[in-house]
Design a protein around this motif. Structure first.
Motif, PDB file in Angstrom:
ATOM      1  N   ASP A 192      34.061   6.057 -37.159  1.00  0.00           N
ATOM      2  CA  ASP A 192      35.237   6.276 -36.328  1.00  0.00           C
ATOM      3  C   ASP A 192      34.764   6.637 -34.983  1.00  0.00           C
ATOM      4  O   ASP A 192      35.365   6.129 -34.047  1.00  0.00           O
ATOM      5  CB  ASP A 192      36.182   7.283 -37.169  1.00  0.00           C
ATOM      6  CG  ASP A 192      36.869   6.497 -38.160  1.00  0.00           C
ATOM      7  OD1 ASP A 192      36.905   5.371 -38.401  1.00  0.00           O
ATOM      8  OD2 ASP A 192      37.650   7.267 -38.938  1.00  0.00           O
ATOM      9  N   ILE A 193      33.811   7.775 -34.934  1.00  0.00           N
ATOM     10  CA  ILE A 193      33.624   8.321 -33.549  1.00  0.00           C
ATOM     11  C   ILE A 193      33.003   7.210 -32.762  1.00  0.00           C
ATOM     12  O   ILE A 193      33.067   7.036 -31.612  1.00  0.00           O
ATOM     13  CB  ILE A 193      32.764   9.575 -33.773  1.00  0.00           C
ATOM     14  CG1 ILE A 193      33.673  10.671 -34.311  1.00  0.00           C
ATOM     15  CG2 ILE A 193      32.169  10.164 -32.516  1.00  0.00           C
ATOM     16  CD1 ILE A 193      32.708  12.050 -34.750  1.00  0.00           C
ATOM     17  N   ILE A 194      31.979   6.421 -33.430  1.00  0.00           N
ATOM     18  CA  ILE A 194      31.350   5.380 -32.692  1.00  0.00           C
ATOM     19  C   ILE A 194      32.268   4.485 -32.238  1.00  0.00           C
ATOM     20  O   ILE A 194      32.126   3.963 -31.090  1.00  0.00           O
ATOM     21  CB  ILE A 194      30.334   4.734 -33.553  1.00  0.00           C
ATOM     22  CG1 ILE A 194      29.054   5.760 -33.886  1.00  0.00           C
ATOM     23  CG2 ILE A 194      29.457   3.643 -33.012  1.00  0.00           C
ATOM     24  CD1 ILE A 194      27.939   5.466 -34.951  1.00  0.00           C
ATOM     25  N   ASN A 195      33.246   4.033 -33.011  1.00  0.00           N
ATOM     26  CA  ASN A 195      34.155   3.170 -32.754  1.00  0.00           C
ATOM     27  C   ASN A 195      35.293   3.441 -31.476  1.00  0.00           C
ATOM     28  O   ASN A 195      35.207   2.961 -30.452  1.00  0.00           O
ATOM     29  CB  ASN A 195      35.120   2.773 -33.850  1.00  0.00           C
ATOM     30  CG  ASN A 195      35.892   1.589 -33.498  1.00  0.00           C
ATOM     31  OD1 ASN A 195      35.477   0.633 -33.128  1.00  0.00           O
ATOM     32  ND2 ASN A 195      37.239   1.778 -33.983  1.00  0.00           N
ATOM     33  N   TRP A 196      35.357   5.043 -31.465  1.00  0.00           N
ATOM     34  CA  TRP A 196      36.321   5.383 -30.428  1.00  0.00           C
ATOM     35  C   TRP A 196      35.361   5.115 -29.069  1.00  0.00           C
ATOM     36  O   TRP A 196      36.096   5.013 -28.203  1.00  0.00           O
ATOM     37  CB  TRP A 196      36.649   6.921 -30.430  1.00  0.00           C
ATOM     38  CG  TRP A 196      37.533   7.006 -31.896  1.00  0.00           C
ATOM     39  CD1 TRP A 196      38.276   6.075 -32.372  1.00  0.00           C
ATOM     40  CD2 TRP A 196      37.810   8.124 -32.505  1.00  0.00           C
ATOM     41  NE1 TRP A 196      39.132   6.401 -33.527  1.00  0.00           N
ATOM     42  CE2 TRP A 196      38.523   7.699 -33.760  1.00  0.00           C
ATOM     43  CE3 TRP A 196      37.381   9.425 -32.503  1.00  0.00           C
ATOM     44  CZ2 TRP A 196      39.146   8.689 -34.809  1.00  0.00           C
ATOM     45  CZ3 TRP A 196      37.693  10.228 -33.440  1.00  0.00           C
ATOM     46  CH2 TRP A 196      38.836  10.131 -34.489  1.00  0.00           C
ATOM     47  N   ILE A 197      34.224   5.709 -29.117  1.00  0.00           N
ATOM     48  CA  ILE A 197      33.082   5.577 -27.896  1.00  0.00           C
ATOM     49  C   ILE A 197      33.134   4.150 -27.309  1.00  0.00           C
ATOM     50  O   ILE A 197      33.326   4.025 -26.017  1.00  0.00           O
ATOM     51  CB  ILE A 197      31.858   6.327 -28.281  1.00  0.00           C
ATOM     52  CG1 ILE A 197      32.163   7.811 -28.668  1.00  0.00           C
ATOM     53  CG2 ILE A 197      31.097   6.139 -27.098  1.00  0.00           C
ATOM     54  CD1 ILE A 197      30.783   8.586 -29.186  1.00  0.00           C
TER      55      ILE A 197
END
Length: 424
Positions: A192-197
């Motif tokens: 999720d964090i990678i996708n937001w970035i």
């Protein structure tokens, strides 16, 4: 927290329990990668890619990613949680079950057995709904035996998770079922964090929006910790009494009334029940599924508000329900009176019970409402800011709550070892 873990690691007995817990959780994550046989994974992936949110993403988030991969853990541990809710509510309605619940260790074993049977039945229903409902196009069986193997694989996966959860509770550290949910949720956090970035880098999401959402999540974590640690202390005085030539009593203490006696159980139960109609919708396609997705899931314009209101009501209800189960004010008042204790300014007996009940109801109301709002806020914010957030408020509260409860168990284990050292 780090110093507690460091001290716990130095104690051989606790170190063995920590290693056992970590290994069991590792086994669960490895099992999540084992696919169900006779299912076309390409078709399942295309169904998920074409869904663009809604029921599938919600159930996948609740399952820790096992749903999208359609592994043997696709049904997850939630049939067991739903079965435990049903059994515990039935103990109020059915006198025989109530007798078993109050029948000591033997009664609890029978209740647990009934819960396991119910979980197996619910897992079979859920597996059938997934296989013959939503994913029937991906089913590649040629005879009835292969179809039975598909269902049994998922039911066996749920049974295996129940067994692992009980093993962790018995031989490891922390509540096994809660830790299984915990590891499933945090397994999705890195992606999720990678996708937001990535969305910020390509300009599909504002950096200010992401920062604002991060601040809200941090504030929720702080408030959850405050709620978990908060308590109302009711002073208690013990009367002096003479036994032989010795005088006993006379000391002052207090009754700690926790703001959240039930911990994260209300959030887990609420999310499980709200996922139930969405699971049942997978038995059929078309109008029923669209209606449930529109009105009973966070992805719908109307559903986001209905879902949030139901979430708040269920969390408050289960907060009261579990507090009533854990803290019986009548029994507590009787025990206090038998041991010569009293609350200053309150008469022993019925007045003490009424006073405790009033205090508990007020404290639990504040805790339940606060917990419900914190669980719902990120879901509403993700809709307002148009962010695809799988790691919502419910997930944050479960993760933080389970982490706190596990740390408290480690601390209590350390404290027990210190007392044993003093006794020697």
């Amino acid at each position: 927290m780090l110093s507690t873990l460091r001290n716990a690691w130095r104690v051989p007995d606790i170190r063995k329990k920590l290693i056992f817990t970590v290994l069991m959780l590792l086994v669960v994550r490895l099992g999540a990668a084992i696919p169900v046989p006779f299912m076309n994974k390409d078709i399942i992936s295309s169904i998920f890619n074409s869904s663009q949110g809604g029921i599938l993403q919600f159930l996948d988030m609740m399952g820790g990613g096992t749903f999208s991969s359609y592994s043997i853990f696709a049904a997850n541990i939630y049939p067991y949680i739903t079965a435990s809710i049903i059994i515990q509510l039935l103990t109020i309605a059915i006198p025989k079950l109530e007798e078993l619940a109050k029948g000591g260790e033997e009664g609890k074993k029978k209740i647990n057995r009934y819960t396991r049977y119910g979980a197996i039945v619910l897992a079979a229903v859920q597996a059938s709904g997934y296989t013959f409902g939503l994913f029937r196009q991906a089913l590649e069986t040629t005879n009835i035996m292969q179809t039975i193997i598909v269902i049994l694989s998922m039911v066996a996966g749920t049974a295996f998770l129940m067994w692992i959860g009980e093993l962790i509770s018995e031989r490891g550290i922390g509540n096994g079922i809660s830790l299984l949910i915990f590891i499933g949720i945090i397994s999705r956090l890195p992606s999720d964090i990678i996708n937001w970035i990535r969305l910020v880098s390509i300009g599909q999401m504002s950096a200010i929006t992401l920062i604002l959402f991060g601040v809200v999540l941090l504030a929720i974590i702080v408030f959850v910790v405050a709620l978990q640690e908060g308590e109302r202390r009711i002073p208690v005085q013990y009367a002096k009494r003479v036994v032989g030539r010795k005088m006993y009593g006379g000391q002052s203490t207090h009754i700690p009334i926790k703001v959240l006696m039930a911990g994260v159980i209300p959030v887990i139960f609420s999310s499980s029940l709200l996922a139930l109609p969405q699971t049942l919708a997978l038995f059929s396609q078309g109008g029923v599924t669209q209606w449930i997705e529109k009105y009973l899931t966070p992805s719908g314009n109307v559903g986001i508000w209905i879902y949030s209101i139901l979430n708040i009501l269920l969390i408050v209800f289960f907060t009261y329900f579990y507090t009533a189960v854990q803290f019986n004010t009548v029994e507590y008042s009787k025990n206090l009176q038998q041991h010569g204790g009293f609350i200053p300014g309150i008469r022993p007996g019925r007045p003490t019970s009424d006073y405790l009940n009033k205090v508990v109801n007020r404290v639990v109301f504040v805790g339940g409402i606060s917990l419900a709002i914190l669980a719902t806020l990120p879901t509403v914010m993700s809709k307002v800011f148009d962010m695809n957030i799988n790691f919502g408020g419910t997930a944050i509260i479960i993760v933080v709550g389970v982490a706190l409860e596990t740390m408290k168990q480690i601390e209590s284990q350390l404290l027990m070892r210190h007392y044993k050292g003093f006794l020697k």
